[in-house]
Scaffold this motif. Structure first.
Motif, PDB file in Angstrom:
ATOM      1  N   VAL A 191      25.698   5.690  75.264  1.00 24.84           N
ATOM      2  CA  VAL A 191      25.689   5.552  75.959  1.00 24.84           C
ATOM      3  C   VAL A 191      27.786   4.756  75.788  1.00 24.84           C
ATOM      4  CG1 VAL A 191      24.176   3.865  76.181  1.00 24.84           C
ATOM      5  CG2 VAL A 191      25.453   2.717  75.119  1.00 24.84           C
ATOM      6  N   GLN A 192      28.239   4.232  77.167  1.00 21.15           N
ATOM      7  CA  GLN A 192      30.099   4.192  77.395  1.00 21.15           C
ATOM      8  C   GLN A 192      29.988   3.160  78.195  1.00 21.15           C
ATOM      9  OE1 GLN A 192      32.241   7.690  77.466  1.00 21.15           O
ATOM     10  NE2 GLN A 192      33.974   6.444  78.012  1.00 21.15           N
ATOM     11  N   TYR A 193      31.170   1.921  78.166  1.00 21.00           N
ATOM     12  CA  TYR A 193      31.801   1.004  78.858  1.00 21.00           C
ATOM     13  C   TYR A 193      32.889   1.496  78.540  1.00 21.00           C
ATOM     14  CZ  TYR A 193      33.331  -2.222  81.447  1.00 21.00           C
ATOM     15  OH  TYR A 193      33.705  -3.184  82.229  1.00 21.00           O
TER      16      TYR A 193
ATOM     17  N   SER B  17      39.317  -0.599  86.548  1.00 20.67           N
ATOM     18  CA  SER B  17      38.563   0.253  87.127  1.00 20.67           C
ATOM     19  C   SER B  17      37.715   0.314  85.585  1.00 20.67           C
ATOM     20  CB  SER B  17      39.072   1.916  86.903  1.00 20.67           C
ATOM     21  OG  SER B  17      38.057   2.851  86.744  1.00 20.67           O
ATOM     22  N   ASN B  18      36.153   0.045  86.165  1.00 23.18           N
ATOM     23  CA  ASN B  18      34.975   0.430  85.295  1.00 23.18           C
ATOM     24  C   ASN B  18      35.202   1.498  84.790  1.00 23.18           C
ATOM     25  OD1 ASN B  18      34.942  -3.146  83.897  1.00 23.18           O
ATOM     26  ND2 ASN B  18      35.211  -3.147  86.362  1.00 23.18           N
TER      27      ASN B  18
ATOM     28  N   ILE C 190      40.577  -1.151  76.917  1.00 23.39           N
ATOM     29  CA  ILE C 190      39.202  -1.108  76.367  1.00 23.39           C
ATOM     30  C   ILE C 190      38.016  -0.435  76.617  1.00 23.39           C
ATOM     31  CG2 ILE C 190      37.666  -3.103  75.556  1.00 23.39           C
ATOM     32  CD1 ILE C 190      39.801  -5.334  76.578  1.00 23.39           C
ATOM     33  N   SER C 191      37.172   0.090  75.345  1.00 26.94           N
ATOM     34  CA  SER C 191      36.168   1.454  75.156  1.00 26.94           C
ATOM     35  C   SER C 191      34.836   0.768  74.649  1.00 26.94           C
ATOM     36  CB  SER C 191      36.782   2.739  75.448  1.00 26.94           C
ATOM     37  OG  SER C 191      37.760   3.200  76.289  1.00 26.94           O
TER      38      SER C 191
ATOM     39  N   LEU D 295      40.541   0.761  71.759  1.00 28.67           N
ATOM     40  CA  LEU D 295      41.549  -0.288  72.024  1.00 28.67           C
ATOM     41  C   LEU D 295      43.081   0.004  72.544  1.00 28.67           C
ATOM     42  CD1 LEU D 295      40.960  -3.472  69.784  1.00 28.67           C
ATOM     43  CD2 LEU D 295      39.708  -3.085  72.224  1.00 28.67           C
ATOM     44  N   GLY D 296      43.855  -0.175  73.462  1.00 28.13           N
ATOM     45  CA  GLY D 296      44.675   0.171  73.706  1.00 28.13           C
ATOM     46  C   GLY D 296      45.615  -0.621  74.841  1.00 28.13           C
TER      47      GLY D 296
END
Length: 173
Positions: free
Chosen positions: A73-75, A86-87, A53-54, A44-45
């Motif tokens: 997995v990553q989002y 950006s996503n 947010i990651s 969280l930044g």
């Protein structure tokens, strides 16, 4: 007397049925699941009109005390107010080797889809796949490793990462 005896008998039978039912739910872990560890990252930044947010859950399978292989997995959601949104989403496969207990070497192939839309209509949206191959080394204690990794596919002109070197903290439970 008959009603009290019947109540006691039903109560005792119900107790034993519940005991048998719940004892059936307790199962031993299979050999496979005993060797699986879970971990991941959460980021969280928040800053000057910016949000990042990651989330990146991961799992590894330990072949033995020296080698493991895993998936992640990553989002990520990134927004710079008044500029872009950006996503990023995708996954990776990671191999871990522990030549000695305190040292962990890693190789990780990451594939991320990047979707960026700019608030300024003169800039086009940017959608592309980003591939990274990280080679890393770290100091390991128990389930945690801290180290640095290097993206051997890094290209300054076409990459989501600003530098090829990246520090990391890895924790698996």
């Amino acid at each position: 007397m008959k009603i009290n005896s019947l109540k006691i008998a039903v109560s005792v039978m119900t107790f034993f049925i519940f005991q048998i039912s719940f004892s059936q739910e307790v199962k031993q872990k299979s050999e496979f699941w005993k060797k699986v560890q879970f971990g991941g990252g959460l980021g969280l930044g928040f800053g000057n009109n910016a949000t990042n947010i990651s989330i990146a859950p991961s799992a590894i399978y330990n072949f033995n005390t020296k080698a493991a292989l895993g998936l992640s997995v990553q989002y990520s959601y990134i927004k710079q107010k008044g500029f872009y949104t950006s996503n990023l989403y995708g996954g990776s496969i990671i191999g871990l080797v522990n030549p000695i207990q305190e040292i962990q070497l890693s190789a990780e192939l990451e594939q991320l889809r990047v979707n960026t839309s700019f608030d300024n209509s003169s800039l086009n949206s940017n959608d592309f796949w980003n591939t990274a191959l990280f080679l890393g080394a770290g100091y390991r204690t128990n389930n945690a490793t801290i180290g640095v990794r290097y993206n051997v596919l890094h290209n300054d002109n076409n990459n989501i990462y600003t530098t090829a070197f990246m520090p990391f903290v890895r924790v698996f439970f």
